[in-house]
Design a protein around this motif. Structure first.
Motif, mmCIF file in Angstrom:
data_model
loop_
_atom_site.group_PDB
_atom_site.id
_atom_site.type_symbol
_atom_site.label_atom_id
_atom_site.label_comp_id
_atom_site.label_asym_id
_atom_site.label_seq_id
_atom_site.Cartn_x
_atom_site.Cartn_y
_atom_site.Cartn_z
ATOM 1 N N ILE A 17 -4.110 1.626 3.616
ATOM 2 C CA ILE A 17 -3.038 0.828 3.025
ATOM 3 C C ILE A 17 -2.467 1.566 1.826
ATOM 4 O O ILE A 17 -3.200 1.950 0.918
ATOM 5 C CB ILE A 17 -3.572 -0.537 2.548
ATOM 6 C CG1 ILE A 17 -4.265 -1.280 3.691
ATOM 7 C CG2 ILE A 17 -2.443 -1.374 1.953
ATOM 8 C CD1 ILE A 17 -5.179 -2.400 3.217
ATOM 9 N N LEU A 18 -1.152 1.744 1.840
ATOM 10 C CA LEU A 18 -0.436 2.293 0.689
ATOM 11 C C LEU A 18 0.475 1.206 0.135
ATOM 12 O O LEU A 18 1.088 0.454 0.905
ATOM 13 C CB LEU A 18 0.401 3.502 1.103
ATOM 14 C CG LEU A 18 -0.384 4.745 1.518
ATOM 15 C CD1 LEU A 18 0.529 5.758 2.182
ATOM 16 C CD2 LEU A 18 -1.081 5.360 0.316
ATOM 17 N N LEU A 19 0.559 1.111 -1.178
ATOM 18 C CA LEU A 19 1.408 0.103 -1.814
ATOM 19 C C LEU A 19 2.754 0.711 -2.180
ATOM 20 O O LEU A 19 2.829 1.838 -2.658
ATOM 21 C CB LEU A 19 0.719 -0.459 -3.048
ATOM 22 C CG LEU A 19 -0.640 -1.109 -2.798
ATOM 23 C CD1 LEU A 19 -1.248 -1.594 -4.106
ATOM 24 C CD2 LEU A 19 -0.542 -2.244 -1.787
ATOM 25 N N ASP A 20 3.819 -0.082 -1.949
ATOM 26 C CA ASP A 20 5.173 0.339 -2.276
ATOM 27 C C ASP A 20 5.918 -0.897 -2.771
ATOM 28 O O ASP A 20 6.521 -1.623 -1.974
ATOM 29 C CB ASP A 20 5.863 0.949 -1.052
ATOM 30 C CG ASP A 20 7.266 1.449 -1.368
ATOM 31 O OD1 ASP A 20 7.607 1.582 -2.560
ATOM 32 O OD2 ASP A 20 8.019 1.703 -0.414
ATOM 33 N N GLY A 21 5.823 -1.166 -4.066
ATOM 34 C CA GLY A 21 6.446 -2.360 -4.628
ATOM 35 C C GLY A 21 5.811 -3.611 -4.061
ATOM 36 O O GLY A 21 4.594 -3.770 -4.090
ATOM 37 N N ALA A 22 6.634 -4.504 -3.497
ATOM 38 C CA ALA A 22 6.135 -5.764 -2.948
ATOM 39 C C ALA A 22 5.612 -5.619 -1.526
ATOM 40 O O ALA A 22 5.174 -6.590 -0.922
ATOM 41 C CB ALA A 22 7.239 -6.821 -2.985
ATOM 42 N N ALA A 23 5.654 -4.399 -0.994
ATOM 43 C CA ALA A 23 5.196 -4.176 0.378
ATOM 44 C C ALA A 23 3.930 -3.339 0.409
ATOM 45 O O ALA A 23 3.767 -2.402 -0.368
ATOM 46 C CB ALA A 23 6.283 -3.483 1.196
ATOM 47 N N GLY A 24 3.060 -3.696 1.314
ATOM 48 C CA GLY A 24 1.894 -2.874 1.609
ATOM 49 C C GLY A 24 2.117 -2.241 2.963
ATOM 50 O O GLY A 24 2.431 -2.937 3.926
ATOM 51 N N LYS A 25 1.973 -0.924 3.038
ATOM 52 C CA LYS A 25 2.180 -0.228 4.309
ATOM 53 C C LYS A 25 0.827 0.074 4.922
ATOM 54 O O LYS A 25 0.032 0.832 4.374
ATOM 55 C CB LYS A 25 2.962 1.065 4.084
ATOM 56 C CG LYS A 25 3.094 1.860 5.347
ATOM 57 C CD LYS A 25 4.513 2.205 5.688
ATOM 58 C CE LYS A 25 4.605 2.783 7.079
ATOM 59 N NZ LYS A 25 4.936 4.145 7.184
ATOM 60 N N ILE A 26 0.582 -0.550 6.070
ATOM 61 C CA ILE A 26 -0.655 -0.332 6.817
ATOM 62 C C ILE A 26 -0.433 0.865 7.732
ATOM 63 O O ILE A 26 0.563 0.933 8.449
ATOM 64 C CB ILE A 26 -1.014 -1.580 7.640
ATOM 65 C CG1 ILE A 26 -1.235 -2.789 6.712
ATOM 66 C CG2 ILE A 26 -2.247 -1.317 8.505
ATOM 67 C CD1 ILE A 26 -1.366 -4.107 7.429
ATOM 68 N N GLY A 27 -1.348 1.801 7.695
ATOM 69 C CA GLY A 27 -1.202 2.982 8.536
ATOM 70 C C GLY A 27 -2.544 3.580 8.885
ATOM 71 O O GLY A 27 -3.592 3.112 8.455
ATOM 72 N N ARG A 28 -2.477 4.642 9.673
ATOM 73 C CA ARG A 28 -3.665 5.398 10.061
ATOM 74 C C ARG A 28 -4.720 4.492 10.704
ATOM 75 O O ARG A 28 -5.914 4.709 10.569
ATOM 76 C CB ARG A 28 -4.277 6.144 8.881
ATOM 77 C CG ARG A 28 -3.347 7.090 8.131
ATOM 78 C CD ARG A 28 -2.800 8.186 9.036
ATOM 79 N NE ARG A 28 -2.312 9.354 8.321
ATOM 80 C CZ ARG A 28 -1.060 9.507 7.901
ATOM 81 N NH1 ARG A 28 -0.170 8.565 8.115
ATOM 82 N NH2 ARG A 28 -0.710 10.615 7.269
ATOM 83 N N VAL A 29 -4.273 3.443 11.411
ATOM 84 C CA VAL A 29 -5.208 2.540 12.097
ATOM 85 C C VAL A 29 -5.663 3.228 13.379
ATOM 86 O O VAL A 29 -4.844 3.642 14.205
ATOM 87 C CB VAL A 29 -4.555 1.182 12.420
ATOM 88 C CG1 VAL A 29 -5.517 0.294 13.208
ATOM 89 C CG2 VAL A 29 -4.109 0.488 11.138
ATOM 90 N N CYS A 30 -6.968 3.369 13.532
ATOM 91 C CA CYS A 30 -7.492 4.009 14.737
ATOM 92 C C CYS A 30 -8.861 3.445 15.090
ATOM 93 O O CYS A 30 -9.586 2.945 14.238
ATOM 94 C CB CYS A 30 -7.568 5.522 14.558
ATOM 95 S SG CYS A 30 -8.749 6.083 13.316
ATOM 96 N N VAL A 31 -9.167 3.537 16.385
ATOM 97 C CA VAL A 31 -10.472 3.140 16.920
ATOM 98 C C VAL A 31 -10.887 4.229 17.901
ATOM 99 O O VAL A 31 -10.064 4.711 18.692
ATOM 100 C CB VAL A 31 -10.389 1.773 17.642
ATOM 101 C CG1 VAL A 31 -11.728 1.398 18.259
ATOM 102 C CG2 VAL A 31 -9.929 0.678 16.679
ATOM 103 N N LEU A 32 -12.152 4.625 17.848
ATOM 104 C CA LEU A 32 -12.647 5.644 18.773
ATOM 105 C C LEU A 32 -12.437 5.181 20.218
ATOM 106 O O LEU A 32 -12.573 3.988 20.515
ATOM 107 C CB LEU A 32 -14.124 5.926 18.523
ATOM 108 C CG LEU A 32 -14.457 6.606 17.195
ATOM 109 C CD1 LEU A 32 -15.976 6.726 17.025
ATOM 110 C CD2 LEU A 32 -13.794 7.984 17.099
#
Length: 141
Positions: free
Chosen positions: A58-73
């Motif tokens: 999760i990266l924060l950008d003002g009022a938004a949180g950007k969810i990324g790099r979600v992975c499962v083996l």
């Protein structure tokens, strides 16, 4: 089987999972996946019977949180771990003062998964992470 998902400081475990899924399996260039932003991010880790099997960032950008790099083996997919990881990311964001929205760039094949969690796709499809087709998605918290 015991699955635990939650915030973590184990950045090396997350990086190893992302290497296996994004760099090795999906052929995302290493310099794209390893963007140098892990230190400013919050991380969520899925651990099955003591073994890390998935993660998100999760990266924060003002009022938004950007969810990324979600992975499962690969061997753990299809069990709802990806949904649970995104849900855990949403919980983290709900605890951050001033953050009112969650956004993510979804691989196009996974849009249905994120829709189950209340995300809505917007904007055109774009190539990201080594050419994989993506769309932006968002939802309020």
């Amino acid at each position: 089987m015991t699955l635990e998902i939650g915030p973590t400081e184990e950045i090396a475990a997350c990086a190893a999972l992302r290497r296996a899924v994004f760099i090795e399996e999906q052929a995302v260039p290493e310099d794209v996946e390893q963007d140098g932003r892990d230190g400013e991010a919050r991380h969520v880790l899925a651990v099955l019977d003591g073994v890390p099997v998935g993660c998100g960032r999760i990266l924060l950008d003002g009022a938004a949180g950007k969810i990324g790099r979600v992975c499962v083996l690969p061997e753990q997919r299809g069990q709802g771990i990806g949904l649970a990881l995104v849900g855990a990311c949403l919980e983290v964001l709900r605890g951050v003062p001033g953050v009112t929205r969650a956004e993510l760039g979804a691989q196009s094949y996974a849009i249905g998964l994120y829709e189950q969690l209340g995300f809505t796709a917007y904007g055109p499809e774009f190539a990201d992470a080594g050419g994989q087709p993506h769309r932006m998605m968002g939802r309020s918290l």
